[in-house]
Design an enzyme around this catalytic site. Structure first.
Site, PDB file in Angstrom:
ATOM      1  N   ASP A  79       0.381   7.450   2.199  1.00  9.07           N
ATOM      2  CA  ASP A  79      -0.426   6.527   1.403  1.00  9.07           C
ATOM      3  C   ASP A  79      -1.453   7.294   0.574  1.00  9.07           C
ATOM      4  O   ASP A  79      -2.199   8.113   1.105  1.00  9.07           O
ATOM      5  CB  ASP A  79      -1.123   5.537   2.352  1.00  9.07           C
ATOM      6  CG  ASP A  79      -1.727   4.360   1.628  1.00  9.07           C
ATOM      7  OD1 ASP A  79      -1.270   4.055   0.511  1.00  9.07           O
ATOM      8  OD2 ASP A  79      -2.643   3.730   2.186  1.00  9.07           O
ATOM      9  N   HIS A  80      -1.458   7.026  -0.707  1.00  9.23           N
ATOM     10  CA  HIS A  80      -2.369   7.632  -1.690  1.00  9.23           C
ATOM     11  C   HIS A  80      -2.124   9.109  -1.975  1.00  9.23           C
ATOM     12  O   HIS A  80      -2.167   9.528  -3.115  1.00  9.23           O
ATOM     13  CB  HIS A  80      -3.842   7.348  -1.361  1.00  9.23           C
ATOM     14  CG  HIS A  80      -4.177   5.925  -1.683  1.00  9.23           C
ATOM     15  ND1 HIS A  80      -4.354   5.479  -2.963  1.00  9.23           N
ATOM     16  CD2 HIS A  80      -4.293   4.841  -0.890  1.00  9.23           C
ATOM     17  CE1 HIS A  80      -4.577   4.182  -2.958  1.00  9.23           C
ATOM     18  NE2 HIS A  80      -4.530   3.755  -1.700  1.00  9.23           N
ATOM     19  N   HIS A 178      -9.022  -2.774  -2.406  1.00  8.10           N
ATOM     20  CA  HIS A 178      -8.958  -2.142  -1.079  1.00  8.10           C
ATOM     21  C   HIS A 178     -10.051  -2.643  -0.133  1.00  8.10           C
ATOM     22  O   HIS A 178     -11.175  -2.906  -0.556  1.00  8.10           O
ATOM     23  CB  HIS A 178      -9.112  -0.627  -1.215  1.00  8.10           C
ATOM     24  CG  HIS A 178      -7.920   0.031  -1.841  1.00  8.10           C
ATOM     25  ND1 HIS A 178      -7.964   0.579  -3.093  1.00  8.10           N
ATOM     26  CD2 HIS A 178      -6.666   0.232  -1.382  1.00  8.10           C
ATOM     27  CE1 HIS A 178      -6.775   1.092  -3.375  1.00  8.10           C
ATOM     28  NE2 HIS A 178      -5.967   0.893  -2.356  1.00  8.10           N
ATOM     29  N   GLY A 179      -9.687  -2.713   1.158  1.00 10.83           N
ATOM     30  CA  GLY A 179     -10.674  -3.047   2.188  1.00 10.83           C
ATOM     31  C   GLY A 179     -11.044  -4.514   2.183  1.00 10.83           C
ATOM     32  O   GLY A 179     -10.361  -5.349   1.570  1.00 10.83           O
ATOM     33  N   HIS A 209      -1.505  -2.932  -3.556  1.00 15.03           N
ATOM     34  CA  HIS A 209      -2.458  -2.351  -2.602  1.00 15.03           C
ATOM     35  C   HIS A 209      -3.559  -3.370  -2.364  1.00 15.03           C
ATOM     36  O   HIS A 209      -3.802  -4.240  -3.192  1.00 15.03           O
ATOM     37  CB  HIS A 209      -3.055  -1.052  -3.164  1.00 15.03           C
ATOM     38  CG  HIS A 209      -2.132   0.111  -3.041  1.00 15.03           C
ATOM     39  ND1 HIS A 209      -2.447   1.248  -2.343  1.00 15.03           N
ATOM     40  CD2 HIS A 209      -0.869   0.299  -3.496  1.00 15.03           C
ATOM     41  CE1 HIS A 209      -1.436   2.096  -2.393  1.00 15.03           C
ATOM     42  NE2 HIS A 209      -0.457   1.545  -3.101  1.00 15.03           N
ATOM     43  N   GLY A 210      -4.241  -3.235  -1.222  1.00 14.91           N
ATOM     44  CA  GLY A 210      -5.342  -4.154  -0.939  1.00 14.91           C
ATOM     45  C   GLY A 210      -4.864  -5.539  -0.552  1.00 14.91           C
ATOM     46  O   GLY A 210      -5.403  -6.543  -1.022  1.00 14.91           O
ATOM     47  N   SER A 212      -5.159  -6.918   2.385  1.00 14.67           N
ATOM     48  CA  SER A 212      -6.057  -7.544   3.372  1.00 14.67           C
ATOM     49  C   SER A 212      -7.006  -8.544   2.734  1.00 14.67           C
ATOM     50  O   SER A 212      -7.675  -8.222   1.738  1.00 14.67           O
ATOM     51  CB  SER A 212      -6.901  -6.474   4.069  1.00 14.67           C
ATOM     52  OG  SER A 212      -6.071  -5.605   4.785  1.00 14.67           O
ATOM     53  N   ASN A 231       0.516  -3.274   0.871  1.00 13.83           N
ATOM     54  CA  ASN A 231      -0.248  -2.429   1.797  1.00 13.83           C
ATOM     55  C   ASN A 231      -1.289  -3.284   2.503  1.00 13.83           C
ATOM     56  O   ASN A 231      -2.017  -4.050   1.861  1.00 13.83           O
ATOM     57  CB  ASN A 231      -0.968  -1.318   1.026  1.00 13.83           C
ATOM     58  CG  ASN A 231      -0.013  -0.246   0.552  1.00 13.83           C
ATOM     59  OD1 ASN A 231       1.203  -0.470   0.476  1.00 13.83           O
ATOM     60  ND2 ASN A 231      -0.544   0.914   0.229  1.00 13.83           N
TER      61      ASN A 231
HETATM   62 ZN   LIG Z   1      -4.262   1.757  -1.695  1.00 11.50          ZN
END
Ligand SMILES: [Zn+2]
Length: 300
Positions: A79-80, A178-179, A209-210, A212, A231
């Protein structure tokens, strides 16, 4: 069975569903992720952050053994792949050594031409040993400051980027971050942009991505309208933490802590496997054979 991420994403792309890519940092989550996928007969992508484990080669080798024992298709993705300048090449190359079947080469923090040049350099190296490549265009920022740190993906630029780099899938920026999101807001997802990117790229496999906290309905819709990999990290940890907080860990109750954490993490992952449309989508994979993974994939 261990497979390339390209094999998983091409299947998801044809079926218009999304495959969860949970971030794992150790054996417990890795095993739980694969068990969750097996219980729902779903393919799964194991995402490993570049700093998630102190020994990426050891962990990669461990994951390949686990994946090869599985009844469902499993890809292992870096990842990344190197944020700090010193790690730009080190992390992707280490992942290749460790037997990962995919690397993300995230250079989205650089201007377009630089991003393009750096990704272009790594793609033939990864492809030479049968490893898929994910890259990002636009920039997925932090949930703490979505509008201040994110740059949405330009559809026309995406066409040029895919053609010039030869990547296998593209991480797009369409509103997620993200997060955890500041104040737990559900972000606005630009579905029109997603549809446009999918159309102009001729139905190319796309990544979000992100995942969550992005909203179950948003994720469900995104996976049915062109996103093929999501992700997800913070959300699974949040559910694991909540379960531990609710548990009685006094006395011998403390012995149950890992099971409580992992089961809650796994239950939430199973919910998202269903939500993304990935349940029941596993296909029969062919054994790689007795030769080493890289030799086998090189012959494909
Ligand atoms: Zn990411």
């Amino acid at each position: 069975m261990l497979v390339t991420m390209k094999e998983i994403l091409d299947h998801a792309n044809k079926g218009y569903y999304g495959v969860p890519a949970p971030n794992v940092g150790g054996e417990r989550e890795a095993r739980a992720a694969i068990e969750a996928a097996e219980e729902l007969n779903s393919p799964i992508i194991i995402d490993v952050g570049y700093s998630a484990h102190p020994d990426l080669v050891f962990f990669g080798k461990y994951l390949t053994v686990l994946a090869n024992q599985s009844t469902v298709p499993v890809a292992i993705n870096l990842d990344h792949g190197g944020h700090a300048s010193v790690a730009l090449l080190r992390d992707p190359i280490t992942a290749l050594r460790a037997g990962f079947t995919s690397i993300m080469v995230d250079r989205s923090m650089f201007p377009y031409e630089q991003n393009l040049a750096m990704v272009k350099e790594i793609v033939p190296i990864a492809h030479a040993v049968g490893v898929s490549v994910e890259a990002e265009l636009g920039h997925v920022g932090s949930g703490e400051d979505v509008t201040g740190t994110s740059i949405l993906t330009d559809p026309a630029e995406a066409v040029d980027y895919i053609q010039q780099t030869g990547i296998d899938c593209l991480a797009v920026s369409i509103g997620s971050a993200h997060g955890a999101y500041a104040k737990n807001i559900i972000p606005h997802i630009d579905f029109e942009r997603l549809a446009e990117i999918k159309k102009v790229t001729n139905e190319f496999p796309l990544v979000m991505h992100g995942g969550s906290g992005t909203g179950d309905e948003n994720l469900h819709r995104a996976c049915h309208e062109g996103i093929n990999k999501v992700n997800i990290c913070n959300e699974l940890l949040f559910y694991a933490g909540k379960a531990v907080q609710a548990a009685d860990l006094t006395g011998n109750g403390a012995y149950a802590i890992w099971d409580i954490l992992v089961n809650a993490w796994k239950d939430r992952l199973k919910f998202q496997i269903e939500n993304f449309g990935s349940a029941g989508q596993a296909w029969e994979t062919k054994p790689i054979g007795v030769s080493s993974f890289n030799q086998a994939t090189m012959a494909e």
